[in-house]
Design an enzyme around this catalytic site. Structure first.
Site: not given
Ligand code: NAD
Ligand code: TDX
Length: 332
Positions: A35, A97, A122-123, A148, A152, A177
């Site tokens: 959390l 983490t 994919d990053e 970040y 990963k 994304n």
């Molecule tokens: P998020 O930031 O919304 O959620 C992360 C969760 O992990 C939170 O609930 C946080 O409290 C918990 N957390 C953080 N550090 C912790 C720790 N040390 N111990 C226990 N819990 C902890 O992230 P998300 O967008 O849901 O991403 C989840 C996973 O998917 C990540 O591994 C991210 O790299 C991967 N991912 C995300 C996206 C995307 O578009 N959001 C795309 C591809 C992969």
């Molecule tokens: O206010 C904004 N304006 C803007 O132009 C924000 C917050 C982002 N952006 C741009 C940056 C990126 O090109 O939009 C795109 C998406 O940004 P994010 O939502 O921060 O995502 P990104 O950095 O692409 O990473 C996301 O996808 C891959 C997730 O946060 C990661 O956890 C995942 O691994």
């Protein structure tokens, strides 16, 4: 029927995955979540207590992780520090983490011989030029850009090493994304939608030509479950839904769907080292495991996501002010 340990289950993708498990399987779920600012207990409210329990704790806590892994059949590791912009301001929790947390889980699944699925992005592959005909595939070399994505990438490599050296029964997925309900308002789409609800203009980094390959979170999670159930051990699967769009087009679509002029947004400071384009080739997942995305209409998925933020202001309101204060400090 078994027990799934879902780390990060109070975050965006994790809470949607817990719901997916409840809807599509009979399994019990233990959520392990620290959390942090990104985790939200409210995201798990109303779920059946006889099938879901929340343990508030850290994935770096080896004793706790050991106990929970011993009590589970499958471990799905979503927990991470997930926001690129935060990693540029303070990389330290990302190292802790994403790297130490993954190491801690791997040691436990190794000791107790449990099935492990690793959620990645994919990053890790870096970025592509706008005009490059290539997309990322499972053998693309790792070339991450930010603290970040490098953390990963490091965690993925730990998993590969634990598979090869210790025979850990693991799979890895790298997804593009995600968008959908329960995403933190720091991220691109929820930030703009909640800004517009507040009468604030959306914020586009730089010229907004950067391309992201959007996928609905439910399609991601359906793929994850498919990989856990039918994927080959030791393999990596890329997850993507052919959703490439540049940020400017996405902001204009959000404005249009929310009844605003298409140019009613601000250009703000660009992200340092901003990746230009991500694009996933998910042929392996589709041909080997028969997965297909269900949400093929981005505009419809985005409209439903906007409706969700309109209907769930009580969920996102508490995080909004602190998030915008953070952005104000970097001129974004
Ligand atoms: P998020 O930031 O919304 O959620 C992360 C969760 O992990 C939170 O609930 C946080 O409290 C918990 N957390 C953080 N550090 C912790 C720790 N040390 N111990 C226990 N819990 C902890 O992230 P998300 O967008 O849901 O991403 C989840 C996973 O998917 C990540 O591994 C991210 O790299 C991967 N991912 C995300 C996206 C995307 O578009 N959001 C795309 C591809 C992969
Ligand atoms: O206010 C904004 N304006 C803007 O132009 C924000 C917050 C982002 N952006 C741009 C940056 C990126 O090109 O939009 C795109 C998406 O940004 P994010 O939502 O921060 O995502 P990104 O950095 O692409 O990473 C996301 O996808 C891959 C997730 O946060 C990661 O956890 C995942 O691994």
């Amino acid at each position: 029927m078994g027990t799934y340990l879902v780390t990060g289950g109070a975050g965006f993708i994790g809470t949607n995955f817990v719901r997916h498990l409840l809807d599509h399987t009979e399994h019990r779920v233990i959520v392990l979540d620290a959390l942090t600012y990104a985790g939200n207990k409210a995201s798990l409210e109303g779920l059946p207590a006889d099938r879901v329990s929340l343990v508030v704790g850290n994935v770096c806590d080896a004793d706790l992780v050991d106990r929970l892994v011993a009590d589970s059949d499958v471990v799905v590791h979503f927990a991470a520090e997930s926001h690129n912009d935060n990693s540029l301001n303070d990389p330290s929790p990302f190292i802790q983490t994403n790297l130490v947390g993954t190491f801690t889980l791997l040691q436990a699944v190794r000791k107790h011989d449990k099935r492990y699925h690793h959620i990645s992005t994919d990053e890790v592959y870096g970025d592509l030029e706008l005009d490059d005909p290539e997309r990322f595939h499972e053998t693309t070399p790792y070339n991450p850009s930010s603290p970040y994505s490098s953390s990963k990438a490091g965690s993925d490599l730990l998993v590969r090493a634990w598979v090869r050296s210790f025979g850990v029964r693991a799979t890895i997925s790298n997804c593009s994304n995600n968008y959908g309900p329960f995403q933190h308002v720091e991220k691109f789409i929820p930030r703009q939608v909640t800004n517009l609800i507040d009468g604030v203009r959306p914020k586009l980094y730089g010229a907004g030509q950067n391309v992201r390959d959007w996928i609905h979170v439910d399609d991601h999670n359906a793929a994850v479950l498919r990989i856990i159930e039918s994927g080959r051990l030791g393999e990596t699967y890329l997850i993507g839904a052919d959703g490439e769009k540049n940020n400017k087009d996405v902001i204009e679509l959000i404005l249009q769907l929310m009844g605003q002029p298409a140019d009613a947004y601000d250009h703000v400071n660009d992200r340092p080292g901003h990746d230009m384009r991500y694009a996933i080739d998910s042929t392996k997942l589709r041909t080997e495991l028969g997965w297909q995305p269900r949400f093929r209409d981005f505009e419809a998925g985005l409209a439903a996501t906007i409706d969700w933020y309109r209907a769930n202001e009580a969920w996102w309101r508490p995080m909004k002010e602190a998030t915008e204060a953070k952005y104000a400090r970097t001129g974004q």
